[in-house]
Write a protein that holds these residues in place. Structure first.
Motif, PDB file in Angstrom:
ATOM      1  N   CYS A  88       0.802  -1.229   0.000  1.00 54.22           N
ATOM      2  CA  CYS A  88       0.000   0.000   0.000  1.00 54.22           C
ATOM      3  C   CYS A  88       0.838   1.285   0.000  1.00 54.22           C
ATOM      4  N   ASN A  89       0.533   2.117  -0.993  1.00 53.78           N
ATOM      5  CA  ASN A  89       1.068   3.485  -1.055  1.00 53.78           C
ATOM      6  C   ASN A  89      -0.073   4.447  -1.403  1.00 53.78           C
ATOM      7  N   LYS A 143       2.841   6.991   1.940  1.00 56.19           N
ATOM      8  CA  LYS A 143       3.552   6.031   1.089  1.00 56.19           C
ATOM      9  C   LYS A 143       4.358   5.024   1.923  1.00 56.19           C
ATOM     10  N   CYS A 144       3.649   4.285   2.748  1.00 56.14           N
ATOM     11  CA  CYS A 144       4.277   3.350   3.690  1.00 56.14           C
ATOM     12  C   CYS A 144       4.925   2.163   2.991  1.00 56.14           C
ATOM     13  N   GLY A 170       1.112  -0.680   7.937  1.00 62.15           N
ATOM     14  CA  GLY A 170       1.293   0.726   7.571  1.00 62.15           C
ATOM     15  C   GLY A 170       0.934   1.644   8.727  1.00 62.15           C
ATOM     16  N   CYS A 179      -1.596   3.490   9.081  1.00 62.87           N
ATOM     17  CA  CYS A 179      -3.022   3.390   9.449  1.00 62.87           C
ATOM     18  C   CYS A 179      -3.358   2.059  10.126  1.00 62.87           C
ATOM     19  N   GLN A 189      -8.015   4.708   2.799  1.00 57.53           N
ATOM     20  CA  GLN A 189      -7.271   3.446   2.927  1.00 57.53           C
ATOM     21  C   GLN A 189      -7.987   2.265   2.274  1.00 57.53           C
TER      22      GLN A 189
HETATM   23  S1  SF4 Z   1      -1.125   5.051   5.936  1.00 62.32           S
HETATM   24 FE1  SF4 Z   1      -2.364   3.294   5.281  1.00 62.32          FE
HETATM   25  S2  SF4 Z   1      -3.315   4.006   3.349  1.00 62.32           S
HETATM   26 FE2  SF4 Z   1      -1.567   5.354   3.752  1.00 62.32          FE
HETATM   27  S3  SF4 Z   1       0.113   4.421   2.587  1.00 62.32           S
HETATM   28 FE3  SF4 Z   1       0.225   3.699   4.735  1.00 62.32          FE
HETATM   29  S4  SF4 Z   1      -0.850   1.739   4.709  1.00 62.32           S
HETATM   30 FE4  SF4 Z   1      -1.452   2.842   2.838  1.00 62.32          FE
END
Ligand code: SF4
Length: 288
Positions: free
Chosen positions: A3-4, A9-10, A21, A23, A106
């Motif tokens: 996931c980015n 952009k984790c 990430g 979140c 997300q």
């Molecule tokens: S915070 Fe969540 S939605 Fe945002 S890049 Fe990281 S994992 Fe993805």
């Protein structure tokens, strides 16, 4: 998935049971509440309310979040796209004027799949903390009628302290610009319900009127009157706010009036809440 989706952009790994990430969201869509909501701006709620879908988790996680239990603790129930589509049908049948997706970033790909199954024929509103990637927003083109972003900070050091963002201000300016590219014109139906456009929300924080005045000026400089502004005075300390002395109280009438005066001076169009709105009873009960 890797996931980015948001500006953090984790490059995070997210699967059915795990998400590493910022979140902490898994790959499955998790929702905390789906119900008509009556306390939005009049052009969103009308008389019957907006069908609000509160997604669990958040890409911002402000320390004072009024929805702390769902944004930080990710409480909710898993939904498939078909389950959410059924709930959207129920909301439309209940007579709500609009449907509002709250903190959906997300799960954006799953939200789009849901709307491919069933796209309600009433205005669809994307309610966001403003901290969005323009590439991710582009995926929503053609699906969303009204963007409702927050613009929380003109002071990046405050954004870093309260929302762990190094780059909130410019990132949010870019995001709102993309929203206005997609929805440049404000339009309303005969009953005053918004059909298309962008409404920018700003919540005034105690002890931070300079931040608020900075936000209003950035809106004026960058967007003029293309978007409506919704000035909010409903702040009540919540979440971890008690650990931050400057924000551990409500705002005063004097603080609110100072920001309101700037709004009037800048001649921005929109809404301003009454200070009596600062009441925890406006926070929904999370029944998951
Ligand atoms: S915070 Fe969540 S939605 Fe945002 S890049 Fe990281 S994992 Fe993805």
């Amino acid at each position: 998935m890797i996931c980015n989706l948001c500006p953090r952009k984790c490059n995070a790994t997210r699967n059915k049971t795990y998400g590493n990430g910022f979140c902490r969201c898994e790959s499955e869509m998790k929702i905390s509440r789906i119900a008509p909501h009556l306390w939005e701006e009049p052009c969103i709620s009308g008389e019957n309310g907006s069908g609000a879908v509160f997604f669990a988790g958040c890409t911002l996680k402000c320390v004072y979040c009024q929805n702390y239990e769902i944004s930080h603790e990710n409480n909710g129930k898993y939904y498939t796209e078909n389950m959410l589509a059924d709930k959207l049908r129920e909301l439309v049948d209940s007579g709500v004027h609009t449907i509002e997706f709250i903190s959906a970033t997300q799960y954006i790909d799953k939200l789009i799949k849901t709307l491919d199954i069933y796209k309600p024929a009433i205005p669809l509103i994307y309610n966001s903390g403003g901290y969005e990637s323009t590439d991710t927003l582009k995926k929503l083109k053609g699906y969303i009628d009204v963007y409702l972003p927050d613009f929380k900070y003109s002071d990046d050091s405050l954004a870093k302290r309260l929302s762990k963002c190094d780059d909130y201000t410019q990132t949010t300016l870019n995001a709102i610009n993309e929203m206005l590219i997609q929805k440049p014109k404000l339009t309303f139906d005969d009953n005053g319900i918004i059909k298309s456009g962008v409404i920018i929300r700003h919540l005034v924080l105690p002890n931070h009127t300079i931040n608020s005045i900075g936000v209003l000026n950035l809106i004026k400089e960058n967007f003029g009157k293309k978007a409506l502004l919704s000035l909010m005075g409903q702040y009540v300390p919540h979440g971890k706010a008690e650990n931050f002395e400057d924000i551990n109280r409500r705002i005063t009438q004097r603080e609110y009036d100072k920001v309101l005066k700037e709004l009037i001076k800048l001649d921005l169009d929109g809404f301003a809440q009454e200070l009596e709105s600062a009441d925890k009873s406006y926070i929904p009960q999370w029944d998951y």
